[in-house]
Structures are given as structure tokens and as C-alpha cells.
Design an enzyme around this catalytic site. Structure first.
Site, PDB file in Angstrom:
ATOM      1  N   LEU A 134      53.341  76.896  40.047  1.00 58.56           N
ATOM      2  CA  LEU A 134      53.330  76.616  41.475  1.00 58.56           C
ATOM      3  C   LEU A 134      54.173  75.362  41.688  1.00 58.56           C
ATOM      4  O   LEU A 134      54.188  74.472  40.845  1.00 58.56           O
ATOM      5  CB  LEU A 134      51.905  76.363  41.992  1.00 58.56           C
ATOM      6  CG  LEU A 134      50.926  77.540  41.952  1.00 58.56           C
ATOM      7  CD1 LEU A 134      49.550  77.079  42.446  1.00 58.56           C
ATOM      8  CD2 LEU A 134      51.417  78.713  42.782  1.00 58.56           C
ATOM      9  N   ASP A 135      54.879  75.291  42.828  1.00 58.46           N
ATOM     10  CA  ASP A 135      55.667  74.101  43.133  1.00 58.46           C
ATOM     11  C   ASP A 135      54.764  72.872  43.212  1.00 58.46           C
ATOM     12  O   ASP A 135      53.557  72.983  43.471  1.00 58.46           O
ATOM     13  CB  ASP A 135      56.395  74.267  44.471  1.00 58.46           C
ATOM     14  CG  ASP A 135      57.396  75.417  44.447  1.00 58.46           C
ATOM     15  OD1 ASP A 135      57.851  75.771  43.352  1.00 58.46           O
ATOM     16  OD2 ASP A 135      57.700  75.952  45.534  1.00 58.46           O
ATOM     17  N   LYS A 136      55.343  71.719  43.032  1.00 55.75           N
ATOM     18  CA  LYS A 136      54.598  70.465  43.036  1.00 55.75           C
ATOM     19  C   LYS A 136      53.691  70.345  44.259  1.00 55.75           C
ATOM     20  O   LYS A 136      52.506  70.001  44.142  1.00 55.75           O
ATOM     21  CB  LYS A 136      55.569  69.282  43.000  1.00 55.75           C
ATOM     22  CG  LYS A 136      54.887  67.923  43.114  1.00 55.75           C
ATOM     23  CD  LYS A 136      55.902  66.791  43.163  1.00 55.75           C
ATOM     24  CE  LYS A 136      55.209  65.454  43.378  1.00 55.75           C
ATOM     25  NZ  LYS A 136      56.177  64.333  43.480  1.00 55.75           N
ATOM     26  N   ARG A 234      59.019  80.104  50.327  1.00 55.22           N
ATOM     27  CA  ARG A 234      59.646  79.037  51.112  1.00 55.22           C
ATOM     28  C   ARG A 234      61.037  79.446  51.590  1.00 55.22           C
ATOM     29  O   ARG A 234      61.404  79.227  52.748  1.00 55.22           O
ATOM     30  CB  ARG A 234      59.709  77.753  50.288  1.00 55.22           C
ATOM     31  CG  ARG A 234      58.333  77.218  49.889  1.00 55.22           C
ATOM     32  CD  ARG A 234      58.430  76.177  48.786  1.00 55.22           C
ATOM     33  NE  ARG A 234      59.125  74.981  49.246  1.00 55.22           N
ATOM     34  CZ  ARG A 234      59.504  73.994  48.435  1.00 55.22           C
ATOM     35  NH1 ARG A 234      59.269  74.083  47.128  1.00 55.22           N
ATOM     36  NH2 ARG A 234      60.114  72.937  48.921  1.00 55.22           N
TER      37      ARG A 234
END
Length: 298
Positions: A134-136, A234
Site C-alpha cells: 500500500l502507498d505510504k 489514484r
């Protein structure tokens, strides 16, 4: 790396720039090809070689290129489920999944190494146990393998698209259709290497969405990524002109303290029992607070 159908006819150098980690630069790729450190089916090729379906591309990376010391750290993590094969956690926003050259502490891997004493080396020294990311600034549910058997099984499930993934997203504006599919290929941005972008020569990416609720200037929706491309949801929301609130990379970064994207449900077959299991990560407080604020018109 094996060439997929969506990558056929790409130049070798462009193929590598899409596939290799963003920590490796364009100049590194060019130099590696020039020095014969890149092969296709064990044959050295030039940068303008057009890759074919099923080609096996290898690049030699010096060991010091990934010389990162990873130490266990007593960081509290939200454990949703754990057994001898897997651990399912609720990753908080702001935490990187695994160490990178510029950030080798405070990651989920550092926390997992402390929590699971025998995790080191499973699936690689830099990303032990990690089968997806998962992205930060994306919060939510993640599964991590605790042994090589589980790592191999789960990795194949993600590769074969057998895993169910559901996200909650707060996006800017009112999404016109209550439900829909976004099918836009994605590749790494040709200039800004930390970004992804829509691209005709990119890898196919598909996201299904369903609107949950409309607000005056925003929409709460569920997103179901059918593929697992970097920054997929996104990028796709930006492509339909509804970037995720708080997303500084693909939107204006306004409307929230961080990107309002939460991995709320994850389903897969247990690697040992083969039973279908699903896990839910509760919505974090900052996400709830953002919903309350936009509900009140703030």
C-alpha cells in the site's frame, strides 16, 4: 522479468524503466545496457530491441545498490489476524511498507521483524514476507507471509488476480455515474519517475467503482481494482477528473490532511487450508473526521 502481452513491442530501455524499482535511475538503465548487464533470453541486446511476449529480461544490479540494513523495531501494529502462515495487519497512513535507500527505519517491515521473530529472509532480505503493498499515505488491510510456503502461494494469488480488494475513497467533485469501470493503461511517468501516468504503451489497468454517497463538493465511493498497478486507483480517479482528496501527487492536495484512500477489505484463499477468507480494516479516525467535515460543509 517476463514480458506480458501489454508490453509487447516496447523498446528494451523503456520496458526496463517501467519495470524496475523507481530507486534505479534512467542513467543506470542506459549504462547497464551499454555495459552488457542486460540480457533478453540470455542474449545481450541493444536499447532499441523490441521486446516480445514471453521474453525473459535480466538486469544485473550490484549488491551495493540495495545495501540497506533492516533492523527490528518495537513499533505497534494493528494485527487483525495471525496464524503460523500469515499475519493480517491494518497499516496506518504515513507508514512505508518496506525500507528504501532514503528511508530504512519506521517501516512496516521493521515492525514485522520485531513482531515475527523468524520472518527475516522470507521472499527476500529487503521485503521479508511482503506479497503486496500500500502507498505510504494509504491506510488499510494487508496480508504478510510468515514462511516461504505462504509467500509463494500468496504471491501467485496476487499475480493470477485471485485476490479480492476493496477500497474506500473520498474524491473531489460529484462522480457522474453511480457505478462504472475505468480501463486505462498505466506506465511510469516519462519525466517524473515517482509518478505513474495514463499511457497507450503502459500495462493494462482496470478499476471498478460504486458510489456510496454524494457531498456538496465530493463523492465517497468504493473502488475495486481488478489489476494491481502502482498508484492505480489514484491515477484512474485523476483520469476521470475526480482526484482523491488530499492527494498531493495526482491532485491539488487539498480537502484532507492526506490522500483519503483506505484498503477496507481483502479476500484470498488461505495458503494452507485453501479456505476463502476475508478481512476488514476499520476506517481510521482521520478518514472519519474528513467525512464529518465535508458533511458539515467545512
Amino acid at each position: 522479468m517476463t514480458v506480458e502481452k501489454s508490453e509487447v513491442n516496447l523498446r528494451l530501455d523503456l520496458f526496463l524503466l517501467q519495470r524496475i524499482p523507481k530507486a534505479i535511475s534512467r542513467s543506470f538503465v542506459q549504462r547497464a545496457i551499454k555495459e552488457g548487464k542486460v540480457t533478453v533470453n540470455d542474449v545481450i541486446r541493444k536499447p532499441n530491441y523490441r521486446v516480445k511476449f514471453g521474453d525473459v529480461v535480466k538486469i544485473s544490479i550490484p549488491s551495493n545498490a540495495q545495501s540497506i540494513s533492516i533492523e527490528p523495531e518495537p513499533i505497534q501494529i494493528g494485527v487483525i489476524y495471525e496464524d503460523e502462515d500469515i499475519i493480517v495487519v491494518n497499516k496506518p497512513a504515513g507508514m512505508i511498507v518496506h525500507p528504501i535507500p532514503s528511508h530504512n527505519s519506521g517501516t512496516l517491515v521493521n515492525a514485522l521483524l520485531y513482531h515475527c521473530k523468524d520472518l527475516k529472509g522470507i521472499g527476500g532480505e529487503l521485503r521479508p514476507g511482503i506479497v503486496h503493498r500500500l502507498d505510504k499515505d494509504t491506510s488499510g488491510v494487508m496480508v504478510v507471509a510468515k514462511n516461504d510456503f505462504a509467500h509463494h502461494n500468496l504471491s501467485n494469488q496476487f499475480k493470477d488476480r485471485k485476490v479480492f480488494k476493496m477500497y474506500l475513497a473520498l474524491v473531489s467533485g460529484k462522480v457522474e455515474h453511480l457505478e462504472g469501470d475505468i480501463q486505462i493503461s498505466i506506465a511510469r511517468h516519462p519525466v517524473l519517475r515517482t509518478k505513474m501516468a495514463a499511457s497507450e504503451i503502459g500495462r493494462i489497468a482496470v478499476t471498478h467503482y460504486k458510489v456510496i454517497k454524494y457531498f456538496e463538493h465530493a463523492t465517497l465511493l468504493m473502488a475495486f481494482p481488478k489489476t494491481g498497478r502502482t498508484h492505480q486507483i489514484r491515477v484512474h480517479m485523476k483520469c476521470i477528473n475526480h482526484p482523491i482528496l488530499g492527494d498531493k501527487l495526482y491532485g491539488k492536495g487539498s480537502g484532507a490532511s492526506r490522500q483519503m484512500l483506505h484498503a477496507t477489505k481483502l479476500g484470498f484463499y488461505h495458503p494452507r487450508t485453501h479456505e476463502w477468507i476475508e478481512f476488514i480494516a476499520p476506517l481510521p479516525e482521520d478518514f472519519k473526521e474528513t467525512i464529518r467535515l465535508i458533511s458539515s460543509g467545512v
